[in-house]
Structure formats: structure tokens, C-alpha cells
Design a protein around this motif. Structure first.
Motif, mmCIF file in Angstrom:
data_model
loop_
_atom_site.group_PDB
_atom_site.id
_atom_site.type_symbol
_atom_site.label_atom_id
_atom_site.label_comp_id
_atom_site.label_asym_id
_atom_site.label_seq_id
_atom_site.Cartn_x
_atom_site.Cartn_y
_atom_site.Cartn_z
ATOM 1 N N ARG A 195 0.541 -1.298 0.020
ATOM 2 C CA ARG A 195 0.149 -0.149 0.090
ATOM 3 C C ARG A 195 0.830 1.016 0.073
ATOM 4 N NH1 ARG A 195 -5.459 0.607 1.381
ATOM 5 N NH2 ARG A 195 -5.596 -1.283 1.718
ATOM 6 N N HIS A 196 1.552 1.397 0.919
ATOM 7 C CA HIS A 196 2.597 2.486 0.950
ATOM 8 C C HIS A 196 4.004 2.158 0.687
ATOM 9 C CE1 HIS A 196 -0.676 4.809 2.714
ATOM 10 N NE2 HIS A 196 -1.009 3.740 3.323
ATOM 11 N N ALA A 197 4.445 1.080 0.654
ATOM 12 C CA ALA A 197 5.940 0.526 0.590
ATOM 13 C C ALA A 197 6.224 -0.522 -0.583
ATOM 14 C CB ALA A 197 6.494 -0.097 1.827
ATOM 15 N N GLY A 198 6.897 -0.013 -1.476
ATOM 16 C CA GLY A 198 7.077 -0.996 -2.630
ATOM 17 C C GLY A 198 8.188 -2.162 -2.670
ATOM 18 N N TRP A 199 8.402 -2.698 -1.521
ATOM 19 C CA TRP A 199 9.219 -3.720 -1.391
ATOM 20 C C TRP A 199 8.824 -4.993 -2.432
ATOM 21 C CZ3 TRP A 199 13.827 -2.931 0.855
ATOM 22 C CH2 TRP A 199 13.780 -1.901 1.763
ATOM 23 N N ILE A 200 7.750 -5.425 -2.163
ATOM 24 C CA ILE A 200 7.256 -6.612 -2.923
ATOM 25 C C ILE A 200 7.260 -6.432 -4.491
ATOM 26 C CG2 ILE A 200 5.091 -7.936 -3.400
ATOM 27 C CD1 ILE A 200 3.967 -7.592 -0.836
ATOM 28 N N ALA A 201 7.012 -5.040 -4.833
ATOM 29 C CA ALA A 201 7.192 -4.850 -6.227
ATOM 30 C C ALA A 201 8.575 -4.673 -6.743
ATOM 31 C CB ALA A 201 6.370 -3.228 -6.628
ATOM 32 N N ALA A 202 9.308 -4.462 -5.983
ATOM 33 C CA ALA A 202 10.624 -4.319 -6.042
ATOM 34 C C ALA A 202 11.323 -5.666 -6.462
ATOM 35 C CB ALA A 202 11.503 -3.551 -4.979
ATOM 36 N N ALA A 203 10.821 -6.768 -5.707
ATOM 37 C CA ALA A 203 11.487 -7.914 -5.507
ATOM 38 C C ALA A 203 10.946 -8.495 -7.150
ATOM 39 C CB ALA A 203 10.629 -8.861 -4.508
ATOM 40 N N SER A 204 10.011 -8.255 -7.600
ATOM 41 C CA SER A 204 9.756 -8.678 -8.973
ATOM 42 C C SER A 204 11.024 -8.221 -9.789
ATOM 43 C CB SER A 204 8.685 -8.099 -9.475
ATOM 44 O OG SER A 204 8.602 -6.764 -9.948
ATOM 45 N N GLY A 205 11.697 -7.374 -9.728
ATOM 46 C CA GLY A 205 12.798 -6.826 -10.286
ATOM 47 C C GLY A 205 13.987 -7.970 -10.428
ATOM 48 N N LEU A 206 14.063 -8.726 -9.585
ATOM 49 C CA LEU A 206 14.820 -9.898 -9.544
ATOM 50 C C LEU A 206 14.934 -10.808 -10.503
ATOM 51 C CD1 LEU A 206 14.876 -10.903 -5.584
ATOM 52 C CD2 LEU A 206 16.723 -9.386 -6.969
ATOM 53 N N ALA A 207 13.798 -10.761 -11.373
ATOM 54 C CA ALA A 207 13.397 -11.549 -12.507
ATOM 55 C C ALA A 207 14.285 -11.209 -13.813
ATOM 56 C CB ALA A 207 12.168 -11.699 -12.672
ATOM 57 N N ALA A 214 11.337 -9.961 -18.173
ATOM 58 C CA ALA A 214 10.304 -9.138 -17.593
ATOM 59 C C ALA A 214 10.555 -9.171 -16.085
ATOM 60 C CB ALA A 214 8.966 -10.144 -17.802
ATOM 61 N N PRO A 215 10.324 -8.129 -15.227
ATOM 62 C CA PRO A 215 9.321 -7.160 -15.741
ATOM 63 C C PRO A 215 10.273 -6.089 -16.568
ATOM 64 C CG PRO A 215 9.764 -6.891 -13.365
ATOM 65 C CD PRO A 215 10.613 -7.935 -14.012
ATOM 66 N N HIS A 216 9.748 -5.308 -17.390
ATOM 67 C CA HIS A 216 10.396 -4.145 -18.093
ATOM 68 C C HIS A 216 9.790 -2.690 -17.219
ATOM 69 C CE1 HIS A 216 9.319 -7.067 -21.213
ATOM 70 N NE2 HIS A 216 10.607 -7.077 -21.494
ATOM 71 N N ILE A 217 8.790 -2.645 -16.473
ATOM 72 C CA ILE A 217 8.201 -1.811 -15.791
ATOM 73 C C ILE A 217 7.815 -1.931 -14.658
ATOM 74 C CG2 ILE A 217 6.682 0.230 -15.483
ATOM 75 C CD1 ILE A 217 6.788 0.397 -18.660
ATOM 76 N N ILE A 218 8.269 -1.382 -13.353
ATOM 77 C CA ILE A 218 7.819 -1.553 -11.834
ATOM 78 C C ILE A 218 7.289 -0.262 -11.518
ATOM 79 C CG2 ILE A 218 8.299 -2.276 -9.604
ATOM 80 C CD1 ILE A 218 10.746 -3.823 -10.862
ATOM 81 N N LEU A 219 5.955 -0.167 -11.077
ATOM 82 C CA LEU A 219 5.385 1.036 -10.450
ATOM 83 C C LEU A 219 5.386 0.922 -9.092
ATOM 84 C CD1 LEU A 219 2.413 1.633 -13.085
ATOM 85 C CD2 LEU A 219 4.951 2.509 -13.064
ATOM 86 N N PHE A 220 6.009 2.002 -8.304
ATOM 87 C CA PHE A 220 6.037 1.827 -6.706
ATOM 88 C C PHE A 220 5.186 2.930 -6.146
ATOM 89 C CE2 PHE A 220 10.196 1.003 -8.783
ATOM 90 C CZ PHE A 220 10.626 -0.224 -8.207
ATOM 91 N N PRO A 221 4.800 2.701 -4.721
ATOM 92 C CA PRO A 221 4.058 3.714 -4.231
ATOM 93 C C PRO A 221 4.725 4.986 -3.876
ATOM 94 C CG PRO A 221 3.827 1.535 -3.064
ATOM 95 C CD PRO A 221 5.099 1.143 -4.096
ATOM 96 N N GLU A 222 6.274 4.516 -3.625
ATOM 97 C CA GLU A 222 7.013 5.669 -3.386
ATOM 98 C C GLU A 222 7.268 6.931 -4.688
ATOM 99 O OE1 GLU A 222 8.328 2.319 -0.851
ATOM 100 O OE2 GLU A 222 7.743 2.485 -2.883
ATOM 101 N N VAL A 223 6.981 6.289 -5.613
ATOM 102 C CA VAL A 223 7.061 7.349 -6.950
ATOM 103 C C VAL A 223 5.793 7.577 -7.613
ATOM 104 C CG1 VAL A 223 8.226 7.549 -9.233
ATOM 105 C CG2 VAL A 223 9.286 5.842 -7.453
ATOM 106 N N ALA A 224 5.715 8.832 -7.814
ATOM 107 C CA ALA A 224 4.386 9.387 -8.238
ATOM 108 C C ALA A 224 4.233 9.199 -9.653
ATOM 109 C CB ALA A 224 4.230 10.878 -8.139
ATOM 110 N N PHE A 225 2.929 8.422 -10.146
ATOM 111 C CA PHE A 225 2.632 7.963 -11.221
ATOM 112 C C PHE A 225 2.877 9.185 -12.392
ATOM 113 C CE2 PHE A 225 -0.365 6.557 -14.764
ATOM 114 C CZ PHE A 225 0.372 5.666 -15.040
ATOM 115 N N LYS A 364 8.452 1.479 7.178
ATOM 116 C CA LYS A 364 9.786 1.500 6.433
ATOM 117 C C LYS A 364 9.497 1.575 5.041
ATOM 118 C CE LYS A 364 12.301 -1.973 6.322
ATOM 119 N NZ LYS A 364 13.319 -3.219 6.687
ATOM 120 N N GLN A 365 9.746 2.582 4.185
ATOM 121 C CA GLN A 365 9.499 2.573 2.803
ATOM 122 C C GLN A 365 10.985 2.114 1.990
ATOM 123 O OE1 GLN A 365 7.962 6.608 2.073
ATOM 124 N NE2 GLN A 365 6.071 5.531 1.711
#
Length: 424
Positions: A195-207, A214-225, A364-365
Motif C-alpha cells: 500500500r505505501h511501501a514498494g518492497w514486493i513490487a521491487a522484488a519482481s525486478g529480480l527476475a 520481464a518485468p520491463h516496468i515497475i510502478l512503486f508507491p514511493e514514486v508518483a505515477f 519503512k519505505q
């Protein structure tokens, strides 16, 4: 030296469950048996803290050693969890007094609360109030959250396994989309928790180990869309790689703080209820770029996937449960075991501790240096942090092709109080 009075213990699971929270329960229960001179029985709360408020306790001594051991490879909350946030002492002192009343009736002197920041706040308040009421209770928090947003601890048990799941999932989905992109789906969107921290989304980047993965793009809560920058990158990826795989955190939001998926309602904790960001992003791509899309929401699957849990995560989950009991036996109070990453070339960790007062309600973000300059992927520093947390496999036993998980008897403890407590 005065003899320590033998008392019972209370253990409860709180908030969203994980693939390894039961490993922490296993650590608590197996370790408590080693201290029979100080700990009588360990009672569990049926459906978390609600079990204490309603005097609905479970007698864990009725479970076999084999079944308790099987908790280490069983997902979800074996005793039931809940999303129930106790109010502040000023708002509703009666709730905390009820907890003390139940604990006193069942001779409970140790309280082990397995959850996130809100749970640490509850454990802290119970510790403080019990002293003032003349019935001191040793309260130890046990860290758990898939969001990895607890402070002080290097990582939160539950995160490593969900991180492994999303990295594996986007890699496999990426292969699928790439193979069909010429004549079918060109854009794939996977929504993950956070919801407020993008740790799980960031983990996808390990792939993404090589360019075009993939993934080519990751959208984080910490970065304004940034809609324009996002659409441009989607278009560039499709033209360069033939397809675009996107991972979006449920908490992705615009610059003004509005969630992309704001449903206009709130949950039991007062948090904004999010209505699903994946279809929002996918429809935007279709509307602006015209590409055929497909989207998926990892949802409960990501936090229940015990079949692909991280060995590191399971070991750490068990260790914090074990440490919680050991801390209590050492006379510590109002603290939480933490994971401390050692400064060694090869990943090593040990157990530390943090005061609950410094953990409660602190989020912790993702650090800025973990996010790429364009705001849509991870850096090498982030990769170095994440990789050790998903390493190793700890498979459950399989039978007839399916994982075998334990279901406890969860036999109730006889009630001792005449009064009841209504949950609002």
C-alpha cells in the motif's frame, strides 16, 4: 535467588497471514516446551487478539509434537488471524482492561503477539497498562509482514517468500507473453501487494537479469505515477522487445497522493480500500496505445504460496518465534526480535532486538537508492539487498502431487469469566 513463578503464555497471530507465520508459531511452541519450569501451557487466541477479548482460547498442549512441527511447512494462520485494531488507551481503555482480565483469569504472564506495526503497538500498550493495573505481563512482539515495512529489522519474516513468489511469477508470465506477443497479448500487468511501501513490487525486478527480461516496468508507491513517461516506456518496450511486462504495487498513486485504484471506501484499520490497480493500468494502455493486454492480481496467492517459500524466510520466521520466548525467559519486556544482516561477503544474519516503542506504527519505505533514476525499476543496490532473502527452497512434503499441510485440532480452553465482551 527467588523462584520464578510458573505462568501460562498467550500467543496470537494478527493481520494478513503469510506463507511462514506458522513457522514463527512453531518456534514459539517448541521453545516454550524447553522452559517447563517457567511456562505452564501456551494458549493461542482463536482469530488473533479477538480470541483474548472474547476469552476464546485454544489449548496448544492438546496438539501432537508432530503436528506442531508440521506448522513449519504450513501456510496461513493455524489459529486464525484478524484485522482488528485496538483503539488507543484514551479512546477505549476497556479493551485493554478486558485483555488483562482474561490474562489474569487464565494465569497468563507472557504475551507473544505475531504481527506488524499495529500489533507491536498493542503489545506495547498491554505491557504498559498491565504494570499500572498491578498485574505485570511480559509482552514480546514477533515481527511478521509480507510488506517488509517494519523498521529496525533488516527484513520482516513473510517478505522473503512473497518476494520469491512474485519474482518467479513475473518471470514465468513473461515467457508466456513473449511467446504469444506476435499475434496476441502485447502488454501484461501483474498487481502485487504494497500500500505505501514498494518492497514486493521491487522484488519482481529480480527476475530481470538481462536486458529485455520481464518485468520491463515497475510502478512503486514511493514514486508518483507519471502517465506520459509510463506510456512512452510501454510503447518503447513493445517496439524493442515485442511485448511489455509490468508489475504495479496496489498503492501506486498520482502526485497529489490519490491512489490509482482508490475505491472511495476504507477498511477496518481506516486505510483506503483499493479497488484493483492492474485493470486501471491495463485499460490506460489500451485506451492510449491500443495494445492488446492481459492483467492478473497476485492477491492471496502471493502470501499463501508455501510450496515455493524461501528457505531463508522460513528459517528467520522460526528464529524470531524462538527468540521471543528466550527474550521473555531472560526477563526482557516490550521488545521485538529483529533480523540483523551481518557485514560479511556471504549473506549472514543473526537475531537482535528493538524496543516496541521504536517499532510501533512506524513504516519503512523503499530507499530512494533502491529505485532506478527513471523511477520504474530497481538498482543494483536493491538487487544486492533482496537476493539473499529469496534464496533456498524449503518444500513441504507432497502426496498425490499435492503439498501436505497440517490442520490443528484447536481445542478450546474452558471459560472462567462470567462477563462477555462484544466486538464492535
Amino acid at each position: 535467588m527467588a523462584k520464578v513463578k510458573k505462568q501460562n503464555a498467550f500467543y496470537a497471530q494478527s493481520g494478513g497471514v503469510t506463507a511462514v507465520i506458522n513457522a514463527s508459531a512453531c518456534g514459539v511452541l517448541e521453545t516454550a516446551k524447553l522452559y517447563k519450569s517457567k511456562i505452564g501451557k501456551v494458549y493461542a487466541g482463536r482469530n488473533g487478539i479477538i480470541g483474548a477479548l472474547t476469552e476464546d482460547l485454544i489449548d496448544t498442549s492438546k496438539e501432537s509434537r508432530k503436528d506442531i512441527a508440521a506448522l513449519a511447512h504450513t501456510p496461513s494462520g493455524a489459529f486464525g488471524s484478524c484485522r482488528y485494531k485496538l483503539k488507543s488507551l484514551e479512546e477505549n481503555r476497556a479493551e485493554y482492561e478486558r485483555l488483562i482480565e482474561v490474562f489474569k483469569a487464565h494465569d497468563i504472564g507472557y504475551f507473544f503477539y505475531n504481527g506488524g506495526g499495529d500489533s507491536m503497538d498493542t503489545a506495547l500498550k498491554v505491557s504498559q497498562l498491565s504494570e499500572s493495573l498491578g498485574y505485570p505481563i511480559t509482552c514480546i512482539g514477533i515481527p511478521k509482514t509480507v510488506d517488509n515495512d517494519l523498521p529496525i529489522t533488516d527484513c520482516s519474516p513473510g517478505f522473503g517468500s512473497v518476494a520469491k513468489y512474485v519474482a518467479v511469477s513475473i518471470r514465468e508470465a513473461g515467457f508466456d507473453v513473449a511467446s504469444m506477443a506476435k499475434t496476441s497479448t502485447k502488454v501484461f500487468v501483474m498487481e502485487v501487494m504494497g500500500r505505501h511501501a514498494g518492497w514486493i513490487a521491487a522484488a519482481s525486478g529480480l527476475a530481470a537479469e538481462n536486458e529485455g527480461d520481464a518485468p520491463h516496468i515497475i510502478l512503486f508507491p514511493e514514486v508518483a505515477f507519471n502517465q506520459a513517461a509510463f506510456l512512452q516506456k510501454v510503447d518503447d518496450c513493445v517496439k524493442k522487445f515485442g511485448y511489455c511486462a509490468i508489475v504495479v504495487s496496489e498503492g501506486a498513486k498520482y502526485e497529489d497522493g490519490t491512489f490509482l485504484a482508490d475505491a472511495g471506501t476504507t477498511d477496518a484499520f481506516g486505510h483506503k480500500q483499493l479497488g484493483g490497480v492492474a485493470p486501471v493500468v491495463a485499460n490506460l494502455v489500451k485506451q492510449e496505445l491500443g495494445y492488446k493486454y492481459h492483467w492478473a492480481v497476485a492477491d492471496y496467492l502471493q502470501r499463501a504460496a508455501r510450496h515455493i517459500a524461501s528457505e531463508t524466510d522460513v528459517d528467520q520466521a522460526y528464529a524470531v518465534g524462538q527468540a521471543a520466548v528466550e527474550f521473555a525467559m531472560e526477563g526482557k519486556n516490550a521488545v521485538m526480535p529483529t533480523i540483523v544482516r551481518k557485514n560479511t561477503k556471504t549473506y549472514r544474519w543473526e537475531i537482535g532486538e528493538a524496543p516496541l516503542s521504536e517499532v510501533a506504527n512506524v513504516e519503512k519505505q523503499l530507499p530512494k537508492n533502491y529505485i532506478s533514476k527513471d523511477g520504474m525499476h530497481i538498482t543494483d543496490a536493491c538487487r544486492d539487498y533482496l537476493l539473499p532473502l529469496i534464496k533456498g527452497e524449503y518444500f513441504p512434503p507432497f502426496k498425490n502431487g499435492l503439498p501436505q499441510y497440517v490442520k490443528l485440532k484447536n481445542e478450546p480452553v474452558a471459560k472462567k469469566l462470567d462477563t462477555t465482551f462484544e466486538i464492535e
